[in-house]
Structure formats: C-alpha cells, structure tokens
Design a protein around this motif. Structure first.
Motif, PDB file in Angstrom:
ATOM      1  N   LEU A  49      13.912 -24.637   9.339  1.00 37.55           N
ATOM      2  CA  LEU A  49      12.890 -23.629   9.098  1.00 37.55           C
ATOM      3  C   LEU A  49      11.505 -24.266   9.072  1.00 37.55           C
ATOM      4  CD1 LEU A  49      14.559 -21.489   6.275  1.00 37.55           C
ATOM      5  CD2 LEU A  49      14.686 -21.183   8.767  1.00 37.55           C
ATOM      6  N   ASP A  50      10.522 -23.568   9.589  1.00 34.74           N
ATOM      7  CA  ASP A  50       9.147 -24.073   9.605  1.00 34.74           C
ATOM      8  C   ASP A  50       8.523 -24.087   8.212  1.00 34.74           C
ATOM      9  OD1 ASP A  50       9.115 -24.558  12.345  1.00 34.74           O
ATOM     10  OD2 ASP A  50       8.424 -22.522  12.799  1.00 34.74           O
ATOM     11  N   ASN A  51       8.753 -23.048   7.433  1.00 37.58           N
ATOM     12  CA  ASN A  51       8.154 -22.930   6.103  1.00 37.58           C
ATOM     13  C   ASN A  51       9.206 -22.535   5.076  1.00 37.58           C
ATOM     14  OD1 ASN A  51       5.306 -23.400   6.771  1.00 37.58           O
ATOM     15  ND2 ASN A  51       5.535 -21.535   7.996  1.00 37.58           N
ATOM     16  N   PRO A  52      10.119 -23.435   4.753  1.00 41.83           N
ATOM     17  CA  PRO A  52      11.182 -23.071   3.813  1.00 41.83           C
ATOM     18  C   PRO A  52      10.649 -22.966   2.375  1.00 41.83           C
ATOM     19  CG  PRO A  52      11.352 -25.384   4.368  1.00 41.83           C
ATOM     20  CD  PRO A  52      10.273 -24.806   5.242  1.00 41.83           C
ATOM     21  N   ASP A  53      11.306 -22.120   1.607  1.00 42.65           N
ATOM     22  CA  ASP A  53      11.020 -22.061   0.170  1.00 42.65           C
ATOM     23  C   ASP A  53      11.528 -23.323  -0.513  1.00 42.65           C
ATOM     24  OD1 ASP A  53       9.880 -19.530   0.435  1.00 42.65           O
ATOM     25  OD2 ASP A  53      11.758 -18.491  -0.048  1.00 42.65           O
ATOM     26  N   ALA A  54      12.592 -23.916   0.030  1.00 50.31           N
ATOM     27  CA  ALA A  54      13.135 -25.162  -0.517  1.00 50.31           C
ATOM     28  C   ALA A  54      13.966 -25.875   0.555  1.00 50.31           C
ATOM     29  CB  ALA A  54      13.999 -24.884  -1.740  1.00 50.31           C
ATOM     30  N   THR A  55      13.988 -27.198   0.451  1.00 49.69           N
ATOM     31  CA  THR A  55      14.782 -28.058   1.326  1.00 49.69           C
ATOM     32  C   THR A  55      15.530 -29.052   0.448  1.00 49.69           C
ATOM     33  OG1 THR A  55      13.207 -27.898   3.137  1.00 49.69           O
ATOM     34  CG2 THR A  55      14.679 -29.797   3.167  1.00 49.69           C
ATOM     35  N   VAL A  56      16.805 -29.255   0.753  1.00 53.09           N
ATOM     36  CA  VAL A  56      17.609 -30.231   0.016  1.00 53.09           C
ATOM     37  C   VAL A  56      18.434 -31.023   1.022  1.00 53.09           C
ATOM     38  CG1 VAL A  56      19.555 -30.535  -1.574  1.00 53.09           C
ATOM     39  CG2 VAL A  56      17.727 -28.934  -2.143  1.00 53.09           C
ATOM     40  N   LYS A  57      18.463 -32.337   0.818  1.00 55.65           N
ATOM     41  CA  LYS A  57      19.318 -33.222   1.616  1.00 55.65           C
ATOM     42  C   LYS A  57      20.370 -33.809   0.680  1.00 55.65           C
ATOM     43  CE  LYS A  57      19.225 -37.196   4.721  1.00 55.65           C
ATOM     44  NZ  LYS A  57      18.348 -38.129   5.455  1.00 55.65           N
ATOM     45  N   VAL A 107      19.487 -28.860   4.228  1.00 55.45           N
ATOM     46  CA  VAL A 107      19.385 -27.404   4.366  1.00 55.45           C
ATOM     47  C   VAL A 107      17.990 -26.942   3.971  1.00 55.45           C
ATOM     48  CG1 VAL A 107      21.850 -27.057   3.946  1.00 55.45           C
ATOM     49  CG2 VAL A 107      20.244 -26.839   2.053  1.00 55.45           C
ATOM     50  N   ASP A 108      17.541 -25.903   4.651  1.00 58.27           N
ATOM     51  CA  ASP A 108      16.306 -25.190   4.327  1.00 58.27           C
ATOM     52  C   ASP A 108      16.700 -23.763   3.988  1.00 58.27           C
ATOM     53  OD1 ASP A 108      14.690 -27.376   5.232  1.00 58.27           O
ATOM     54  OD2 ASP A 108      14.848 -26.616   7.290  1.00 58.27           O
ATOM     55  N   VAL A 109      16.091 -23.208   2.933  1.00 60.21           N
ATOM     56  CA  VAL A 109      16.343 -21.806   2.601  1.00 60.21           C
ATOM     57  C   VAL A 109      15.034 -21.080   2.344  1.00 60.21           C
ATOM     58  CG1 VAL A 109      18.641 -22.197   1.620  1.00 60.21           C
ATOM     59  CG2 VAL A 109      16.658 -22.198   0.114  1.00 60.21           C
ATOM     60  N   ASN A 110      15.037 -19.832   2.716  1.00 64.42           N
ATOM     61  CA  ASN A 110      14.023 -18.882   2.287  1.00 64.42           C
ATOM     62  C   ASN A 110      14.761 -17.807   1.516  1.00 64.42           C
ATOM     63  OD1 ASN A 110      11.742 -20.101   3.356  1.00 64.42           O
ATOM     64  ND2 ASN A 110      11.863 -18.977   5.281  1.00 64.42           N
ATOM     65  N   MET A 111      14.142 -17.339   0.444  1.00 64.96           N
ATOM     66  CA  MET A 111      14.749 -16.339  -0.421  1.00 64.96           C
ATOM     67  C   MET A 111      13.892 -15.084  -0.444  1.00 64.96           C
ATOM     68  SD  MET A 111      17.422 -17.981  -1.580  1.00 64.96           S
ATOM     69  CE  MET A 111      17.957 -16.900  -2.903  1.00 64.96           C
ATOM     70  N   ARG A 112      14.560 -13.955  -0.533  1.00 61.96           N
ATOM     71  CA  ARG A 112      13.873 -12.678  -0.725  1.00 61.96           C
ATOM     72  C   ARG A 112      14.775 -11.810  -1.599  1.00 61.96           C
ATOM     73  NH1 ARG A 112      11.036  -9.604   3.941  1.00 61.96           N
ATOM     74  NH2 ARG A 112       9.293 -10.717   3.046  1.00 61.96           N
ATOM     75  N   ASP A 113      14.203 -11.323  -2.667  1.00 59.73           N
ATOM     76  CA  ASP A 113      14.938 -10.454  -3.595  1.00 59.73           C
ATOM     77  C   ASP A 113      16.245 -11.082  -4.070  1.00 59.73           C
ATOM     78  OD1 ASP A 113      12.937  -8.476  -3.323  1.00 59.73           O
ATOM     79  OD2 ASP A 113      13.939  -7.652  -1.547  1.00 59.73           O
ATOM     80  N   GLY A 114      16.211 -12.406  -4.346  1.00 55.27           N
ATOM     81  CA  GLY A 114      17.379 -13.094  -4.879  1.00 55.27           C
ATOM     82  C   GLY A 114      18.473 -13.408  -3.881  1.00 55.27           C
ATOM     83  N   ARG A 115      18.186 -13.231  -2.601  1.00 50.62           N
ATOM     84  CA  ARG A 115      19.181 -13.494  -1.557  1.00 50.62           C
ATOM     85  C   ARG A 115      18.603 -14.428  -0.496  1.00 50.62           C
ATOM     86  NH1 ARG A 115      23.542 -10.342  -1.871  1.00 50.62           N
ATOM     87  NH2 ARG A 115      23.439  -8.548  -3.260  1.00 50.62           N
ATOM     88  N   VAL A 116      19.475 -15.180   0.151  1.00 54.98           N
ATOM     89  CA  VAL A 116      19.052 -16.043   1.246  1.00 54.98           C
ATOM     90  C   VAL A 116      18.619 -15.148   2.405  1.00 54.98           C
ATOM     91  CG1 VAL A 116      19.754 -17.816   2.894  1.00 54.98           C
ATOM     92  CG2 VAL A 116      20.628 -17.889   0.546  1.00 54.98           C
ATOM     93  N   ASP A 129      26.970 -27.460  -1.712  1.00 52.00           N
ATOM     94  CA  ASP A 129      26.225 -28.169  -2.763  1.00 52.00           C
ATOM     95  C   ASP A 129      24.724 -28.127  -2.486  1.00 52.00           C
ATOM     96  OD1 ASP A 129      28.481 -28.932  -4.234  1.00 52.00           O
ATOM     97  OD2 ASP A 129      28.618 -30.900  -3.286  1.00 52.00           O
ATOM     98  N   ALA A 130      24.362 -28.409  -1.241  1.00 48.96           N
ATOM     99  CA  ALA A 130      22.948 -28.443  -0.864  1.00 48.96           C
ATOM    100  C   ALA A 130      22.309 -27.055  -0.960  1.00 48.96           C
ATOM    101  CB  ALA A 130      22.786 -29.014   0.544  1.00 48.96           C
ATOM    102  N   ILE A 131      23.022 -26.032  -0.512  1.00 49.32           N
ATOM    103  CA  ILE A 131      22.472 -24.674  -0.572  1.00 49.32           C
ATOM    104  C   ILE A 131      22.278 -24.241  -2.020  1.00 49.32           C
ATOM    105  CG2 ILE A 131      22.884 -22.242  -0.037  1.00 49.32           C
ATOM    106  CD1 ILE A 131      24.471 -23.243   2.441  1.00 49.32           C
ATOM    107  N   ALA A 132      23.250 -24.503  -2.864  1.00 47.15           N
ATOM    108  CA  ALA A 132      23.132 -24.123  -4.275  1.00 47.15           C
ATOM    109  C   ALA A 132      21.898 -24.772  -4.900  1.00 47.15           C
ATOM    110  CB  ALA A 132      24.394 -24.507  -5.041  1.00 47.15           C
ATOM    111  N   GLU A 133      21.691 -26.052  -4.621  1.00 45.53           N
ATOM    112  CA  GLU A 133      20.529 -26.748  -5.168  1.00 45.53           C
ATOM    113  C   GLU A 133      19.228 -26.202  -4.579  1.00 45.53           C
ATOM    114  OE1 GLU A 133      18.651 -31.232  -5.368  1.00 45.53           O
ATOM    115  OE2 GLU A 133      20.844 -31.027  -5.380  1.00 45.53           O
ATOM    116  N   ALA A 134      19.217 -25.930  -3.283  1.00 50.02           N
ATOM    117  CA  ALA A 134      18.017 -25.402  -2.641  1.00 50.02           C
ATOM    118  C   ALA A 134      17.643 -24.025  -3.195  1.00 50.02           C
ATOM    119  CB  ALA A 134      18.212 -25.338  -1.124  1.00 50.02           C
ATOM    120  N   ILE A 135      18.636 -23.179  -3.407  1.00 50.51           N
ATOM    121  CA  ILE A 135      18.348 -21.864  -3.984  1.00 50.51           C
ATOM    122  C   ILE A 135      17.758 -22.016  -5.370  1.00 50.51           C
ATOM    123  CG2 ILE A 135      19.395 -19.736  -4.867  1.00 50.51           C
ATOM    124  CD1 ILE A 135      21.347 -19.864  -2.497  1.00 50.51           C
ATOM    125  N   GLY A 136      18.309 -22.922  -6.163  1.00 47.65           N
ATOM    126  CA  GLY A 136      17.765 -23.176  -7.494  1.00 47.65           C
ATOM    127  C   GLY A 136      16.316 -23.623  -7.447  1.00 47.65           C
TER     128      GLY A 136
END
Length: 150
Positions: free
Chosen positions: A28-36, A48-57, A135-142
């Motif tokens: 993702l170009d502008n992720p809310d969070a990135t975890v390796k 992993v890169d995640v963007n969140m909206r309304d509590g969902r990926v 594991d990475a997604i859970a941490e990135a969402i946090g």
C-alpha cells in the motif's frame, strides 16, 4: 508421518497452487500501519500493510518471503482479510495455532480455507511460518487502531 508420501501430502497440489497465487502482493502507498514479522527458526518473513475503516480492514498489501506453507497461509488469509475486524483476525490466528498444535478444529469462515494446512500439524518447525501472516496483521491492526486514537 513417514517418508516420501508424507511430504507429497504436505506439499499437495492445492498448497502449491495457493503459494503460486498470493493475493494483495502489492504494498500500500499510504498504509495506516505496516508490520514485518520473521520466523527465527526458518527465516521466513512477511510484511503487511493495512488500512482500516470503521474497525475493519479496508485495504491490504503484503510481501511474503516464506516456504510454500507460509505462502499458502498468506494466500488464504490475503483472500479473506478485507472486511475483517481485529477480533476476527485474532480468532483466526488462535484457531490456526490450535489446529496446528493441539489438533483443534479448522478456523471459522472466512478463514476456513486454512484447512489445507492440516497436514503441517506434524511439522512443528513450519508452524511459525504458517502463522506469520495472521500474527503480522493482528499487530498491524493494533498499531493502526492506536494511531487513530492518538
């Protein structure tokens, strides 16, 4: 497990097909969070890169450098992650760990495709690689949730 037949079962055509077709491999170009995350045992890494909206990926990207089993796991997870909540990711991660380590049931939908990794139960040295993506997604969402609360 014994011998060549067990390895053939472990690296089934389905696992190899999943490993060859991992979704969301673009970062993702502008992720809310990135975890390796890295598995110290085998050296597999997942970023992993995640963007969140309304509590969902709402958007997801990943870079996977892992064995075929870790790649297959990332493929199934990548196909199901959009729309997932932190609780769903944590539940899927805990259920996958229980499936691998305690002969637990297959993770709930939409992560039930992880059933393909059941033959890896006997290969404890592969469990960390299989769990890396969740594991990475859970941490990135946090991290994304913390950043939005700050």
């Amino acid at each position: 497990m014994s011998g060549e037949n067990d390895l053939i079962k472990l690296y089934s055509a389905r696992i190899l097909a999943l490993a060859a077709d991992i979704p969301h491999l673009e970062r993702l170009d502008n992720p809310d969070a990135t975890v390796k995350k890295r598995s110290p045992l085998c050296g597999s890494t997942v970023t992993v890169d995640v963007n969140m909206r309304d509590g969902r990926v709402s958007a997801f990207g990943q870079d996977v450098k892992a064995c075929a089993l870790g790649q297959a796991s990332a493929s199934v997870v990548g196909d199901a992650v959009i729309g997932a909540t932190r609780a769903q990711i944590k539940t899927a991660r805990d259920q996958l760990a229980a499936m691998l380590k305690k002969d637990g049931p297959v993770p709930d939908a939409p992560f039930d495709g992880l059933e393909v990794l059941m033959p890896a139960r006997e290969y404890k040295n592969r469990h960390a690689s299989i769990l890396l993506c969740l594991d990475a997604i859970a941490e990135a969402i946090g991290l994304a949730e913390q950043a939005n609360c700050a």
